[in-house]
Write an enzyme that holds these catalytic residues in place. Sequence first.
Site, short mmCIF file in Angstrom:
data_model
loop_
_atom_site.label_atom_id
_atom_site.label_comp_id
_atom_site.label_asym_id
_atom_site.label_seq_id
_atom_site.Cartn_x
_atom_site.Cartn_y
_atom_site.Cartn_z
N LYS A 67 36.00 -8.45 4.51
CA LYS A 67 37.46 -8.51 4.58
C LYS A 67 37.90 -9.97 4.72
CE LYS A 67 41.12 -6.42 7.47
NZ LYS A 67 41.33 -5.50 8.62
N SER B 203 44.64 -1.82 7.44
CA SER B 203 44.55 -3.22 7.02
C SER B 203 43.25 -3.52 6.28
CB SER B 203 44.71 -4.16 8.22
OG SER B 203 43.56 -4.23 9.00
N SER C 49 42.38 0.71 11.41
CA SER C 49 42.24 -0.02 10.15
C SER C 49 40.86 0.01 9.52
CB SER C 49 42.70 -1.48 10.35
OG SER C 49 44.10 -1.54 10.36
#
Length: 570
Positions: A102, A183, A207
Site C-alpha cells: 500500500k 483505504s 481498511s
Amino acid sequence: MTRTFIAALLALAATSAMAQPTEFNEATVAQLQAQMAAGTLTSVKLTSFYLDRIQALDQNGPGVNSVLEVNPDALAMAQNADNLRARGKLLGPLHGIPVLLKDNIDTGDRMQTTAGSFALAGKTAIRDSTVAAKLRAGGAVILGKTNLSEWANFRSFYSTSGWSGRGGLTHNPYSLDRNGCGSSTGSAVAVAANFAAVSIGTETDGSIVCPGNVNSVVGIKPTVGLTSRSGVVPISHTQDTIGPHARTVADAAAVLNVIVSRTPDKNDPATGGVPLGWQGTGRTRPALPADYTAFVDPNGLAGARVGVTRQGIDSAPPQVVAAFDNAVAAIQDAGATVVDLDGAGFQFASADGEFLVLLFDFKLDVQKYFATRVGVPMANKTLADAIAFNDANAATEMPYFLQEIFQFSEAMDTGGPDPGNNPQPIFGGLTYNQALAIDRNAGVNGIDAALSQFHLGAVVAPTDSPGWTTDLILSDHFIFASSGLAGGPGYPIVQVPAANVLGMPMGISFLGTAFGEPTLIKLASGFEAATHARFQPTFTGNITTANTAGTRPTPRPLPEKDTGKRPHHI
C-alpha cells in the site's frame, strides 16, 4: 473499415487483453514455492508474469487502476532471489514471491510513498519501513505500490473509498462500476485480480477487512503492535496495524510470518507491549508463534465454539442476509457449536471514544511522520501545513470532497504539560484519556467478555455488505460493518470469503482477543475449506447490466379501419 468492424476489432483486443496472461492465476505461495524448488519456475518469470498482467488489465484493458506504481527494481530483486536459490540459500517463506505494498508504507528505493497525496510526492522515503525491510530480508520481491483512499480515508466525512488525488479511482474487478472499499482498496483488488500473489495493507478500523470482503480475498488485521508501524504514514498509534491480503488463509499466514515483530522494534513501542484493550488488565504480551501457517487446519471448525453477532446486517437486502445465514449454517455443518450472542441478549460495549482518539493521535502522529521525510512539500511540516496545501491545490486534491476531518483534528487541543487531560470542546469537554478508557472498556466488556462468558474461541460477524456502486458525488454507501468491535481495543480479525451475492463477493469475520491470531487462523481456514467461497473476478463493466434491459412490447398490426377511439386530455 466500417464502424461495426472497428468495434469488433476493439472488442477482440479487449477480450484478448483480458484473457492473457493467466498462467499463474490463483496459484498459492506454497504452489509457487514448490515450482521454484523443482526448477520449473523462476522468480524472474513469475515477476514478469505479474508485471505483464498489471500492464494488460490494471493499466490497460478494463483499467482496474489498483497499482499506483511498479518497482523499477522488481526484476533485479527477482534475479537476486533466483541467484540465492541456485546457491541453496532461501531467506524465508516468501523467497522470490512478488508482493505489493500500500502506498502509505515507506520503501527506501526508487518508488514514492505518498498516501495518495501530492503533499508527500517528491523525494522518496529515506529508508524502508520496518515491514518493508522484513519483506526484503525474507527474500520477497517488492513489486510495486497500490492505490488507496487518500490519507487512508481520514480526510473527509464524504470521501470515496479507493480514490486519491495522485492515483485516481480504483475499481472493483468484479464490477468496475462498484467500489473496492476501505483505504487498502488497491491492496485487496490487486490480489483478487491476480496482479500479485499477496499484498500488504493497513487498518485503523475496517481498511483491511472491508476491501477483503468486497474483493473475495482473505485479510488479516493483526493485533495492534504485532506488526511495526515504523515508516508507515499514520492515523493513530493507538489503532493502526499492518497486515496481509491474500487469496487463501495459508498465504496470509505465510506473509504474517515474515512481517511480525517477534522482538520489540525500537521505533514502535507497541511492538513490545499490549494493545489498548489489554492495558490495565494485568495481561502481558505472549511469545509469538514461530509459524502462523501451523494453525491452518481444514478441519479447524470441528469441535469449535463460536459466538455470532449480526451487527446490523438484518437491515440489508434479503439476499445479503441469506448469504450470512448460509455462512453460519456452513460453520455449524463443519462441526462448530454456534452461540447466538444477540439472541442471548449480549451487548458489546461500544468504542465511542474512537473518533476523539483518532483525531488527537493523528495531529501529533502525522507531524512526527512528516519529520522523517525530506524533499516533499510536507517535510518537517504540520497538519496545519497539510490543510493549507490541500486548499492551495484544491483542484487536484479536493475535486470531490473536502477535509473536514483534517480540520477537526487540527482543532484538537494537544498542547500543555498534560495534553491527555485537556477537555476537548468538540466532544463536549471529553478528554483524550477519558476516550481511551471508553475504548479500553470496549475490549474488556466487548469481545473479551463474550469469549469468557460464553466460552468461545471467537466471535463471528458479517464483515460488510457487497460492494456498492461508486459514487464520487454522494460518497460511500455503508450499510453495516463489524470491524468497530475490534478497532478501538486494537484486537485482531481474519476476514475470509463467504458468498457470491448476485456476482459480488461478501465475507465474514472471525474476531478475537489480542494475540488471538492462531485461533482465528484455525477457524477461518476451517471455514475456507468447508465452503471454497472465493471466486475470480471477470472485470465486468457493470454486473447488473444483464438485468436492466427491461421488457419489449410485442408489436401489434394497425387496424384496417377506424375503431372509433379518440385521444383525450390533449
